[in-house]
Design a protein around this motif. Structure first.
Motif, short mmCIF file in Angstrom:
data_model
loop_
_atom_site.label_atom_id
_atom_site.label_comp_id
_atom_site.label_asym_id
_atom_site.label_seq_id
_atom_site.Cartn_x
_atom_site.Cartn_y
_atom_site.Cartn_z
N ILE A 52 0.86 -1.19 0.00
CA ILE A 52 0.00 0.00 0.00
C ILE A 52 0.89 1.23 0.00
O ILE A 52 1.80 1.38 0.84
N TYR A 53 0.62 2.12 -0.96
CA TYR A 53 1.34 3.40 -1.05
C TYR A 53 0.40 4.51 -0.60
O TYR A 53 -0.76 4.56 -1.01
N LYS A 74 8.20 4.30 4.67
CA LYS A 74 9.62 4.62 4.74
C LYS A 74 10.24 4.54 3.35
O LYS A 74 10.03 3.58 2.62
N ASP A 75 11.00 5.56 3.01
CA ASP A 75 11.78 5.60 1.76
C ASP A 75 10.90 5.41 0.53
O ASP A 75 11.35 4.85 -0.49
N ASN A 76 9.64 5.84 0.61
CA ASN A 76 8.72 5.77 -0.54
C ASN A 76 8.57 4.35 -1.09
O ASN A 76 8.33 4.16 -2.28
N ARG A 77 8.71 3.38 -0.22
CA ARG A 77 8.60 1.99 -0.67
C ARG A 77 7.27 1.35 -0.30
O ARG A 77 7.05 0.17 -0.54
N GLY A 78 6.38 2.13 0.27
CA GLY A 78 5.07 1.61 0.60
C GLY A 78 5.07 0.79 1.87
O GLY A 78 6.11 0.54 2.49
N THR A 79 3.88 0.34 2.23
CA THR A 79 3.70 -0.51 3.41
C THR A 79 3.40 -1.92 2.94
O THR A 79 2.38 -2.15 2.27
N THR A 80 4.27 -2.84 3.25
CA THR A 80 4.08 -4.23 2.83
C THR A 80 3.29 -4.98 3.88
O THR A 80 3.64 -4.98 5.06
N TRP A 90 -3.61 -3.50 10.32
CA TRP A 90 -4.91 -3.14 10.88
C TRP A 90 -4.76 -2.06 11.94
O TRP A 90 -5.55 -1.11 11.98
N ASP A 91 -3.76 -2.18 12.79
CA ASP A 91 -3.51 -1.16 13.81
C ASP A 91 -3.13 0.17 13.16
O ASP A 91 -3.50 1.25 13.65
N MET A 92 -2.43 0.11 12.05
CA MET A 92 -2.04 1.31 11.33
C MET A 92 -3.28 2.04 10.79
O MET A 92 -3.34 3.28 10.82
N LEU A 93 -4.27 1.28 10.31
CA LEU A 93 -5.50 1.90 9.79
C LEU A 93 -6.32 2.55 10.90
O LEU A 93 -7.09 3.49 10.63
N GLN A 94 -6.15 2.09 12.13
CA GLN A 94 -6.95 2.61 13.23
C GLN A 94 -6.39 3.90 13.83
O GLN A 94 -7.09 4.61 14.56
N LEU A 116 -8.12 -6.80 1.69
CA LEU A 116 -9.49 -6.48 1.27
C LEU A 116 -10.42 -6.43 2.48
O LEU A 116 -11.24 -5.50 2.61
N ARG A 117 -10.32 -7.41 3.35
CA ARG A 117 -11.20 -7.46 4.52
C ARG A 117 -10.95 -6.27 5.45
O ARG A 117 -11.90 -5.67 5.99
N MET A 118 -9.68 -5.91 5.63
CA MET A 118 -9.35 -4.81 6.54
C MET A 118 -9.82 -3.47 5.98
O MET A 118 -10.40 -2.65 6.71
N LEU A 119 -9.60 -3.23 4.70
CA LEU A 119 -10.04 -1.97 4.11
C LEU A 119 -11.56 -1.89 4.10
O LEU A 119 -12.13 -0.83 4.39
N GLY A 120 -12.21 -2.99 3.76
CA GLY A 120 -13.67 -2.99 3.73
C GLY A 120 -14.28 -2.73 5.09
O GLY A 120 -15.28 -2.01 5.21
#
Length: 492
Positions: A52-53, A74-80, A90-94, A116-120
């Motif tokens: 996710i970017y 970090k370093d424009n590499r997105g979140t894996t 999930w904690d990051m989204l909260q 998909l489940r976490m974003l939804g």
């Protein structure tokens, strides 16, 4: 839903209320059978991590700080998000967002079932967004509108895209090798570029406080637009003076949504430009190549242009959808601000619609030129066939006297059946009638190698004399030369 099957009355009271229970934890009407029929999780990326970017757009007047990448990346590499231990994401989204963010954008590469489940669950996304995106179904809809609060809007838009041809990628197909007309398959335009269908799938949560854009990207194949690439392009919007003025005049986050649509329009423009060169090349080849083989390529391209017509129409409908579904959260601003924002939105949508109309007109022009090239190719083929048939007809007529004489004489020949005629009589009659037939045919032709088109009937009637006139002078010249040479030899 499978309309041929009985309704699914599965009890959903024991659904897991965590993100793992999506979509039933948010939408009870989505029964397990419906989820299975939609292939929502079946078509997710398997056995790999999702990336996710992020990008935040601030209300700050500081242009340099308005489009930024949040600290979780970090370093424009997105979140894996790995296949195991997804709770960290999930904690990051909260987490609460910093103050002053107008809209947060998430660009999702290689969507997996847990992501998909976490974003939804986190953003209360109607499963229609995922089913239409994963199945490449063009769609546009608004849901959950609430006055002065916000709503959800979704656009799933296939569009035409061009890219430099990579000879090492086996998935880049050429239309000339297709056994069937596959309008979805990538194909080469002959100028080192490939044309193929890409997907723009965006879900936006418009809220008076926290707005979010989720951009879904199909599995990376070297063809489709990746989340990282699209984010880098949208970041350039923040450096545009034109767009900065728009963000200064209106707080509506929907304008960022329009920036995504402009990306699709630019790709359409480049693709049609490549198609223009390709059609021009085909038109030149019509006169120099085997027209029968070339008509296959013309028909394949015409089928693609007809498909592109429906895609452009869907693009137009999507822009009109944005224009006719204003953001309910903007009802909380002053009437003056709302009027200025609505007028600006209408203007920008009209700009997009005008460009889409230009693209459609260019597509129609290419289609007309293709039809003209196909008609020319068929006309050339028909002309050649007519000439062959005419030569065959003349040949048949020339041999007709021999067949006619044979039928008259029958077997009444001394050498064969003790008849009253001889083979010499048969040969003489055949030669005379054949020469007479040739004379009549050449005389009736208005133009040939013997006489010109403007020759009268009387001039054409004496064509043997003209023919001898052309033949005898050269012969006389040869005879005189040989006679002079013989006299010289005698004197010597």
């Amino acid at each position: 839903m499978d309309l041929d099957a009985d309704s699914d009355s599965t009890d959903t009271t024991d659904v897991d209320q965590s993100w793992k229970g999506y979509p039933q934890n948010q939408f009870r009407n989505w029964t397990p059978r419906q989820v299975e029929e939609s292939k929502m999780f079946e078509k997710c990326s398997k056995d790999q991590s999702s990336t996710i970017y992020w990008m935040d757009v601030y209300n700050s007047e500081n242009v340099a700080r308005r489009f930024t990448i949040p600290d979780m990346e970090k370093d424009n590499r997105g979140t894996t998000v790995p296949t195991q231990d997804q709770d960290e994401f999930w904690d990051m989204l909260q987490k609460n967002r910093p103050e002053g963010i107008r809209v947060r954008s998430l660009f999702v590469d290689d969507l997996t079932s847990p992501v998909l489940r976490m974003l939804g669950t986190r953003y209360n996304i109607e499963p229609f967004f995922f089913t239409s995106s994963l199945n490449w179904i063009p769609s546009r809809y608004q849901e959950a509108p609430r006055h002065r609060e916000g709503d959800h809007i979704t656009i799933t838009l296939p569009f035409l895209r061009s890219q430099k041809k990579s000879p090492t990628d086996p998935k880049l197909l050429d239309s000339k090798t297709d056994t069937l007309i596959d309008i979805q398959a990538p194909f080469s335009t002959g100028d080192g570029r490939m044309l193929f269908i890409d997907l723009l799938a965006i879900h936006m949560v418009r809220h008076v406080k926290e707005s979010t854009i989720i951009s879904y990207h199909p599995e990376s194949t070297g063809l489709r637009t990746s989340g990282k690439h699209l984010r880098s392009l949208i970041q350039l919007v923040g450096k545009s003076v034109y767009w900065q003025k728009i963000f200064d005049k209106s707080k509506d986050p929907t304008f960022l949504f329009l920036a995504f649509l402009w990306y699709a329009l630019y790709e359409w423009d480049e693709s049609l430009d490549s198609l223009y060169r390709y059609v021009s090349e085909l038109e030149l080849q019509v006169l120099h190549l085997d027209n029968i083989a070339l008509t296959h390529d013309l028909h394949v391209l015409e089928a693609r242009l007809l498909h592109y017509q429906s895609l452009l129409h869907g693009f137009e409908v999507s822009v009109k959808f944005i224009e006719t579904n204003p953001n309910p959260a903007m009802e909380g601003v002053t009437a003056e601000e709302r009027m200025e924002s609505d007028a600006l939105m209408k203007k920008e949508c009209n700009n997009l619609l005008s460009e889409i109309d230009r693209l459609e007109r260019r597509r129609m022009m290419l289609s007309s030129r293709l039809k003209n090239a196909m008609e020319l190719a068929f006309a050339i083929v028909n002309t050649e066939d007519s000439r062959r048939m005419q030569r065959f007809t003349y040949l048949t007529i020339v041999f007709l006297p021999a067949s006619f004489i044979a039928s008259v004489f029958g077997m009444n020949v001394i050498e064969i059946d003790n008849g009253t005629q001889t083979l010499a009589h048969y040969a003489m009659a055949t030669v005379v009638l054949t020469l007479l037939t040739i004379y009549i045919i050449i005389m009736l032709q208005k133009q040939n190698i013997v006489h010109r088109r403007e020759a009268t009937l009387l001039q054409r009637a004496v064509w043997p004399i003209h023919l001898l006139w052309w033949i005898i002078p050269p012969l006389q010249h040869v005879w005189v030369s040989q006679y002079k040479k013989s006299l010289t030899d005698d004197m010597a």
